[in-house]
Scaffold this motif. Structure first.
Motif, short mmCIF file in Angstrom:
data_model
loop_
_atom_site.label_atom_id
_atom_site.label_comp_id
_atom_site.label_asym_id
_atom_site.label_seq_id
_atom_site.Cartn_x
_atom_site.Cartn_y
_atom_site.Cartn_z
N ALA A 21 46.89 35.74 32.22
CA ALA A 21 45.82 35.25 33.46
C ALA A 21 45.68 36.70 34.00
CB ALA A 21 46.94 34.67 33.90
N ALA A 22 46.32 37.60 34.91
CA ALA A 22 46.24 38.49 35.62
C ALA A 22 45.02 39.13 35.09
CB ALA A 22 47.22 39.25 36.18
N LEU A 23 45.35 40.03 33.52
CA LEU A 23 44.44 40.81 32.79
C LEU A 23 42.85 40.58 32.59
CD1 LEU A 23 46.90 42.11 29.83
CD2 LEU A 23 45.92 43.53 31.15
N VAL A 24 43.15 38.81 32.24
CA VAL A 24 41.69 38.10 32.91
C VAL A 24 41.07 38.05 33.48
CG1 VAL A 24 40.75 36.27 32.08
CG2 VAL A 24 42.31 37.03 30.34
N HIS A 25 41.50 37.76 34.51
CA HIS A 25 41.30 38.12 36.19
C HIS A 25 40.64 39.68 36.23
CE1 HIS A 25 43.66 34.00 37.38
NE2 HIS A 25 41.63 33.51 36.90
N LEU A 26 41.81 40.69 35.52
CA LEU A 26 41.15 42.19 35.93
C LEU A 26 40.17 42.41 35.12
CD1 LEU A 26 44.71 43.26 36.46
CD2 LEU A 26 42.71 43.15 38.27
N LEU A 27 39.81 41.41 33.65
CA LEU A 27 38.74 42.39 33.24
C LEU A 27 37.41 41.31 33.22
CD1 LEU A 27 40.40 42.04 29.40
CD2 LEU A 27 38.54 43.72 31.15
N ALA A 28 37.58 40.16 34.17
CA ALA A 28 36.71 39.45 34.36
C ALA A 28 35.70 40.10 35.77
CB ALA A 28 36.93 37.58 34.86
N GLU A 29 36.85 40.27 36.96
CA GLU A 29 36.19 41.32 37.51
C GLU A 29 35.58 42.71 37.65
OE1 GLU A 29 36.32 40.80 41.15
OE2 GLU A 29 36.08 39.12 40.11
N ARG A 30 36.71 43.05 36.22
CA ARG A 30 36.08 44.73 36.03
C ARG A 30 34.13 44.18 34.83
NH1 ARG A 30 34.65 49.04 32.78
NH2 ARG A 30 36.00 50.71 32.86
N PHE A 31 33.51 43.47 34.74
CA PHE A 31 32.87 43.04 33.65
C PHE A 31 31.88 42.82 35.32
CE2 PHE A 31 35.12 43.52 29.84
CZ PHE A 31 33.93 43.93 28.61
#
Ligand SMILES: C=C(O[C@@H]1C=C(C(=O)O)C=C[C@H]1O)C(=O)O
Length: 94
Positions: A21-31
């Motif tokens: 879940a943290a990875l998905v949130h981090l990726l969403a913020e990066r994009f």
């Protein structure tokens, strides 16, 4: 034949789910951030990709991976995949 899974496995899987879940949130913020970069580049007529910046990022990420026990080859592949998707987005903004 059903068998109850050991508590320690269930607990490890709970941690994996939280990390995913943290990875998905981090990726969403990066994009979200790179979308902004893409808009700035389109506005200033700058090219979608910046190979010299990518080279620095890959070198840095490989070092971080090495220091934290992650395979640097994997870290590079992962970053390259993300960057290629970002560039695809930037091209579509032109
Ligand atoms: C985000 C940028 O655009 C592209 C994508 C990058 C990235 O996802 O990190 C890095 C360099 C560029 O090829 C940028 O120029 O900073």
């Amino acid at each position: 034949m059903s068998q109850e899974l050991p508590q320690e496995l269930l607990s490890a899987r709970q941690t994996i789910d939280n990390l995913d879940a943290a990875l998905v949130h981090l990726l969403a913020e990066r994009f979200r951030c790179t979308k902004n970069v893409g808009q700035i580049k389109a506005q200033y007529d700058l090219p979608p990709s910046d190979p010299s910046r990518e080279e620095v990022q890959i070198k840095r990420l490989r070092k971080l991976a090495q220091e934290s026990g992650l395979d640097p080859e994997f870290a590079e592949k992962f970053l390259t995949l993300i960057i290629s998707e970002v560039i695809r987005h930037h091209e579509s903004l032109r």
